[in-house]
Scaffold this motif. Structure first.
Motif, PDB file in Angstrom:
ATOM      1  N   ALA A 303       0.748  -1.137   0.040  1.00  0.00           N
ATOM      2  CA  ALA A 303      -0.058  -0.117  -0.020  1.00  0.00           C
ATOM      3  C   ALA A 303       1.166   1.051  -0.250  1.00  0.00           C
ATOM      4  O   ALA A 303       1.883   1.372   0.932  1.00  0.00           O
ATOM      5  N   PHE A 304       0.757   2.252  -0.984  1.00  0.00           N
ATOM      6  CA  PHE A 304       1.528   3.244  -1.111  1.00  0.00           C
ATOM      7  C   PHE A 304       0.750   4.344  -0.900  1.00  0.00           C
ATOM      8  O   PHE A 304      -0.552   4.724  -1.494  1.00  0.00           O
ATOM      9  N   MET A 305       0.953   5.311   0.236  1.00  0.00           N
ATOM     10  CA  MET A 305       0.241   6.507   0.572  1.00  0.00           C
ATOM     11  C   MET A 305       0.910   7.732   0.458  1.00  0.00           C
ATOM     12  O   MET A 305       1.859   7.779   0.883  1.00  0.00           O
ATOM     13  N   VAL A 306       0.014   8.759  -0.082  1.00  0.00           N
ATOM     14  CA  VAL A 306       0.771  10.136  -0.044  1.00  0.00           C
ATOM     15  C   VAL A 306      -0.355  11.056   0.167  1.00  0.00           C
ATOM     16  O   VAL A 306      -1.405  10.750   0.041  1.00  0.00           O
ATOM     17  N   GLY A 307      -0.077  12.322   0.772  1.00  0.00           N
ATOM     18  CA  GLY A 307      -1.023  13.116   1.221  1.00  0.00           C
ATOM     19  C   GLY A 307      -0.305  14.497   1.482  1.00  0.00           C
ATOM     20  O   GLY A 307       0.608  14.814   1.592  1.00  0.00           O
ATOM     21  N   HIS A 308      -1.515  15.273   1.786  1.00  0.00           N
ATOM     22  CA  HIS A 308      -1.084  16.884   2.306  1.00  0.00           C
ATOM     23  C   HIS A 308      -2.045  17.431   2.892  1.00  0.00           C
ATOM     24  O   HIS A 308      -3.150  17.138   3.068  1.00  0.00           O
ATOM     25  N   GLN A 309      -1.401  18.020   3.993  1.00  0.00           N
ATOM     26  CA  GLN A 309      -2.289  18.865   4.917  1.00  0.00           C
ATOM     27  C   GLN A 309      -1.837  20.477   5.129  1.00  0.00           C
ATOM     28  O   GLN A 309      -0.672  20.637   5.094  1.00  0.00           O
ATOM     29  N   ARG A 310      -2.978  21.181   5.335  1.00  0.00           N
ATOM     30  CA  ARG A 310      -2.867  22.491   5.556  1.00  0.00           C
ATOM     31  C   ARG A 310      -3.405  23.274   6.584  1.00  0.00           C
ATOM     32  O   ARG A 310      -4.826  23.108   6.699  1.00  0.00           O
ATOM     33  N   VAL A 311      -2.779  23.925   7.567  1.00  0.00           N
ATOM     34  CA  VAL A 311      -3.523  24.621   8.794  1.00  0.00           C
ATOM     35  C   VAL A 311      -3.259  25.893   8.546  1.00  0.00           C
ATOM     36  O   VAL A 311      -2.388  26.187   7.901  1.00  0.00           O
ATOM     37  N   ASN A 312      -4.595  26.576   8.394  1.00  0.00           N
ATOM     38  CA  ASN A 312      -4.434  27.922   8.232  1.00  0.00           C
ATOM     39  C   ASN A 312      -3.740  28.897   9.233  1.00  0.00           C
ATOM     40  O   ASN A 312      -3.168  28.352  10.314  1.00  0.00           O
ATOM     41  N   ASP A 313      -3.464  30.099   8.636  1.00  0.00           N
ATOM     42  CA  ASP A 313      -2.607  31.228   9.309  1.00  0.00           C
ATOM     43  C   ASP A 313      -3.207  31.624  10.853  1.00  0.00           C
ATOM     44  O   ASP A 313      -2.370  32.074  11.580  1.00  0.00           O
ATOM     45  N   ASP A 314      -4.384  31.509  10.972  1.00  0.00           N
ATOM     46  CA  ASP A 314      -4.869  32.296  11.963  1.00  0.00           C
ATOM     47  C   ASP A 314      -4.517  31.703  13.453  1.00  0.00           C
ATOM     48  O   ASP A 314      -4.739  32.341  14.408  1.00  0.00           O
ATOM     49  N   GLY A 315      -4.495  30.358  13.377  1.00  0.00           N
ATOM     50  CA  GLY A 315      -4.104  29.812  14.797  1.00  0.00           C
ATOM     51  C   GLY A 315      -4.027  28.135  14.634  1.00  0.00           C
ATOM     52  O   GLY A 315      -4.568  27.702  13.493  1.00  0.00           O
ATOM     53  N   GLY A 316      -3.480  27.356  15.618  1.00  0.00           N
ATOM     54  CA  GLY A 316      -3.397  26.071  15.504  1.00  0.00           C
ATOM     55  C   GLY A 316      -4.660  25.282  15.542  1.00  0.00           C
ATOM     56  O   GLY A 316      -5.921  25.608  15.886  1.00  0.00           O
ATOM     57  N   PHE A 317      -4.532  23.975  15.167  1.00  0.00           N
ATOM     58  CA  PHE A 317      -5.788  23.032  15.058  1.00  0.00           C
ATOM     59  C   PHE A 317      -6.170  22.609  16.526  1.00  0.00           C
ATOM     60  O   PHE A 317      -5.104  22.633  17.179  1.00  0.00           O
ATOM     61  N   VAL A 318      -7.367  22.442  16.599  1.00  0.00           N
ATOM     62  CA  VAL A 318      -7.792  22.277  18.315  1.00  0.00           C
ATOM     63  C   VAL A 318      -8.440  20.719  18.234  1.00  0.00           C
ATOM     64  O   VAL A 318      -9.191  20.356  17.380  1.00  0.00           O
ATOM     65  N   TRP A 319      -8.316  20.314  19.387  1.00  0.00           N
ATOM     66  CA  TRP A 319      -8.990  18.996  19.763  1.00  0.00           C
ATOM     67  C   TRP A 319      -9.283  18.743  21.256  1.00  0.00           C
ATOM     68  O   TRP A 319      -8.613  19.502  21.845  1.00  0.00           O
ATOM     69  N   MET A 320     -10.338  17.966  21.710  1.00  0.00           N
ATOM     70  CA  MET A 320     -10.644  17.935  22.925  1.00  0.00           C
ATOM     71  C   MET A 320      -9.754  17.086  23.878  1.00  0.00           C
ATOM     72  O   MET A 320      -9.099  15.931  23.337  1.00  0.00           O
ATOM     73  N   ASN A 321      -9.339  17.510  24.801  1.00  0.00           N
ATOM     74  CA  ASN A 321      -8.413  16.768  25.884  1.00  0.00           C
ATOM     75  C   ASN A 321      -8.853  16.985  27.293  1.00  0.00           C
ATOM     76  O   ASN A 321     -10.142  16.967  27.562  1.00  0.00           O
ATOM     77  N   GLN A 322      -7.874  16.993  28.380  1.00  0.00           N
ATOM     78  CA  GLN A 322      -8.505  17.091  29.438  1.00  0.00           C
ATOM     79  C   GLN A 322      -7.672  18.247  30.192  1.00  0.00           C
ATOM     80  O   GLN A 322      -6.747  18.845  29.609  1.00  0.00           O
ATOM     81  N   GLY A 323      -8.081  18.605  31.486  1.00  0.00           N
ATOM     82  CA  GLY A 323      -7.514  19.784  32.023  1.00  0.00           C
ATOM     83  C   GLY A 323      -6.199  19.491  32.562  1.00  0.00           C
ATOM     84  O   GLY A 323      -5.874  18.078  32.635  1.00  0.00           O
ATOM     85  N   SER A 324      -5.348  20.482  33.049  1.00  0.00           N
ATOM     86  CA  SER A 324      -3.897  20.160  33.181  1.00  0.00           C
ATOM     87  C   SER A 324      -3.879  19.979  34.615  1.00  0.00           C
ATOM     88  O   SER A 324      -3.503  20.861  35.559  1.00  0.00           O
ATOM     89  N   VAL A 325      -4.461  18.876  35.137  1.00  0.00           N
ATOM     90  CA  VAL A 325      -4.584  18.258  36.732  1.00  0.00           C
ATOM     91  C   VAL A 325      -2.960  18.309  37.051  1.00  0.00           C
ATOM     92  O   VAL A 325      -2.461  17.312  36.489  1.00  0.00           O
ATOM     93  N   VAL A 326      -2.749  18.703  38.412  1.00  0.00           N
ATOM     94  CA  VAL A 326      -1.155  18.357  38.681  1.00  0.00           C
ATOM     95  C   VAL A 326      -1.320  17.724  39.897  1.00  0.00           C
ATOM     96  O   VAL A 326      -2.201  17.777  40.783  1.00  0.00           O
TER      97      VAL A 326
END
Length: 450
Positions: A303-326
Motif C-alpha cells: 500500500a502506497f500512501m501520499v497526502g498533504h495537510q494545510r493548517v490556516n494562518d490564524d491559529g493552530g488546530f484544536v481537539w478535545m483533551n483534559q484539564g491540566s491536573v497536577v
C-alpha cells in the motif's frame, strides 16, 4: 451524588430485576487483555547526557497494564437493557528516578516526582436498545468519531463519562450524538473535566452530533458538529471513496476538513489556548481551518500512501483533551492524551500549528501476500514547513520518520499474542520542540471468557 451517578444507580437496579432474561446473559462477552510496554524517549538536544538522566528527560520505562472488560447482551422486550463494565490496572515494572519525567501520559507520577508502583480505575455504563437505536449512559465510553477519538496509544486506554446515542434507523446512515462530562486519562486513576488540548480550565460539557452516510458501497460522506463549552465550536466534513481497479488492486481517496471557532469564555483568563506553541491572530483564542487529503494505492500486500495537510494562518488546530491536573509536586497525574482525526497524528509530533503545510507519505506491506499471515510492516515520513512562530514569522519547519513492525500469532497455544516494535525520529528547526528519538516495544494478548 452527581446526577449521572444517580441515574446509573437507578438504571442498574432496574436491570438487575431482568438480568435472567434471555439475551442478557447468553449474549454477554467477557475478556481480560494484557499489554506490556517498554517506552524509550530520548530528547536528544534538551540537555547534556548527565542532565537528561538527572532530570528525567531521558525516559526509559517499562509497565504492564490489564483491562477487564464485560459487555452484557440486552434483555428481551421492545426496549432491551444491558450493562457494560471495565476495570483497568497498571503496574510500573522498571525505570526509576532519572528515567521518569514528572509530566507524561505513560505512568502517573507520585508526589516526589517518581513513578507510582500501580494505579487503577473502574467504570460502567447502562445501555438500552430500541429497534436499531442504542444509547449508553455512564462511564467506560470510548468514542471513535472524527470530532473525538478515545486514545489507546500507550499502556491503558482513555475513557469518558456521559451519554451517547447511535442510530441506524435509516438504511446506510449512522447517526451519532451525545454529551460527555469527564474523562479518565491514559495514566490516571481519577476522572477530570474536559479542556481544549493546551487549555487548563475545565469544562464539563462536550456536545456532539453527526452522521456517516454510505452513499454507495464505495463512497461514504460524513458531517459532524462538536461544542466544547467555553472553548470551541467545530464543524467537520469528510469523504472516503475506494475505487476497485481489479482483484487485489484499489485506489482510495480520503478527504477531511475542520472549521473551528471560539465559544463562550474562550480567550478570557483561565480559558486560553496555547495554539500548540505557535502563532494566534487573537492570542489564546480558537480560530482555525484545517484540511487534509490522503490517497492510497493498494496492490497485493503493498500500500502506497501520499497526502498533504494545510493548517490556516490564524491559529493552530484544536481537539478535545483534559484539564491540566497536577499532583502535589507540580507534575502531571497522567490525565490527558487524546488522539485526533488527522493523518498527521503521528508517533511523536502532531504537525498542526498555525500556517503549517505538511506533506506525508507511507509504505506498508502485509506479508500475508507471501504466505506469512499476521506479519505487517510500514514506514512513514512527514515534513512540515511555513510554520508561524508566536511572533508571526513563518520560517519554522519540522520532520518525522516512523517505522513499525507487527506480528500476531495465528495458531497454537499463543494464538492472538501480538508484538509491535515502533521507532520514531523527530527533528525541528526553530520550533522550540526538542529533537527526539523514540522506541516502543509492545506485547498484547486478550483472553475471552465468554
Amino acid at each position: 451524588m452527581k446526577k449521572s451517578t444517580l441515574a446509573l444507580a437507578v438504571a442498574l437496579g432496574a436491570i438487575a430485576q431482568h438480568a435472567g432474561a434471555a439475551g442478557f446473559i447468553e449474549d454477554s462477552k467477557a475478556s481480560v487483555s494484557s499489554r506490556t510496554l517498554y517506552f524509550n524517549n530520548d530528547q536528544r538536544d534538551a540537555l547534556s547526557a548527565n542532565q537528561r538522566s538527572a532530570r528525567g528527560v531521558d525516559q526509559r520505562e517499562t509497565a504492564t497494564g490489564l483491562k477487564f472488560n464485560y459487555q452484557s447482551g440486552f434483555t428481551q422486550g421492545v426496549v432491551g437493557f444491558g450493562i457494560d463494565a471495565q476495570a483497568l490496572v497498571g503496574f510500573h515494572l522498571d525505570g526509576g528516578r532519572g528515567h521518569h519525567p514528572n509530566s507524561n501520559s505513560f505512568v502517573p507520577s507520585d508526589t516526589d516526582g517518581s513513578a507510582v508502583s500501580s494505579w487503577s480505575s473502574a467504570s460502567a455504563n447502562v445501555k438500552a436498545r430500541f429497534s436499531k437505536t442504542e444509547a449508553h449512559l455512564g462511564g467506560a465510553l470510548a468514542p471513535n468519531l472524527p470530532i473525538l477519538i478515545a486514545s489507546d496509544g500507550r499502556l491503558l486506554p482513555q475513557t469518558f463519562e456521559g451519554g451517547t446515542i447511535t442510530s441506524k434507523e435509516i438504511d446506510n446512515v449512522t447517526f451519532n450524538a451525545g454529551q460527555l462530562e469527564h474523562a479518565t486519562g491514559r495514566a490516571s486513576s481519577n476522572s477530570t473535566g474536559l479542556a481544549v488540548n493546551g487549555g487548563s480550565k475545565e469544562s464539563n460539557q462536550f456536545r456532539f452530533g453527526g452522521a456517516d452516510w454510505k452513499v454507495t458501497k464505495d463512497l461514504t460522506l460524513q458531517y459532524y458538529y462538536a461544542n466544547l463549552e467555553d472553548y470551541y465550536k467545530q464543524h467537520f466534513l469528510g469523504l472516503v471513496h475506494v475505487y476497485p481497479i481489479s482483484e487485489g488492486q484499489s485506489f482510495k481517496t480520503d478527504l477531511r476538513y475542520f472549521d473551528s471557532s471560539s465559544d463562550g469564555k474562550n480567550g478570557q483568563a483561565g480559558y486560553g489556548f496555547n495554539n500548540n506553541g505557535g502563532y494566534a491572530k487573537n492570542a489564546n483564542e480558537v480560530d482555525n481551518k484545517t484540511w487534509s487529503a490522503m490517497f492510497t494505492y493498494a496492490l497485493g500486500g503493498s500500500a502506497f500512501m501520499v497526502g498533504h495537510q494545510r493548517v490556516n494562518d490564524d491559529g493552530g488546530f484544536v481537539w478535545m483533551n483534559q484539564g491540566s491536573v497536577v499532583n502535589g509536586n507540580g507534575g502531571s497525574e497522567g490525565a490527558g492524551g487524546s488522539s485526533f482525526y488527522l493523518f498527521t497524528d503521528s508517533m511523536i509530533n502532531s504537525f498542526v500549528r498555525a500556517g503549517e503545510n505538511t506533506t506525508f507519505g507511507q509504505y506498508s506491506y502485509d506479508f500475508a501476500a507471501l504466505g506469512v499471515p499476521g506479519l505487517k510492516t510500514s514506514i512513514a515520513y512527514l515534513h512540515g514547513d511555513n510554520i508561524k512562530a508566536s511572533n508571526g514569522s513563518g520560517d519554522q519547519s519540522e520532520w518525522e520518520r516512523d517505522m513499525r513492525i507487527d506480528y500476531t500469532v495465528q495458531q497454537g497455544v499463543l494464538k492472538g499474542f501480538g508484538t509491535t516494535l515502533r521507532h520514531g525520529a523527530y527533528r525541528g528547526s526553530g520550533t522550540g520542540i526538542h529533537d527526539q528519538d523514540q522506541t516502543r516495544l509492545i506485547f498484547n494478548y486478550t483472553y475471552s471468557f465468554l
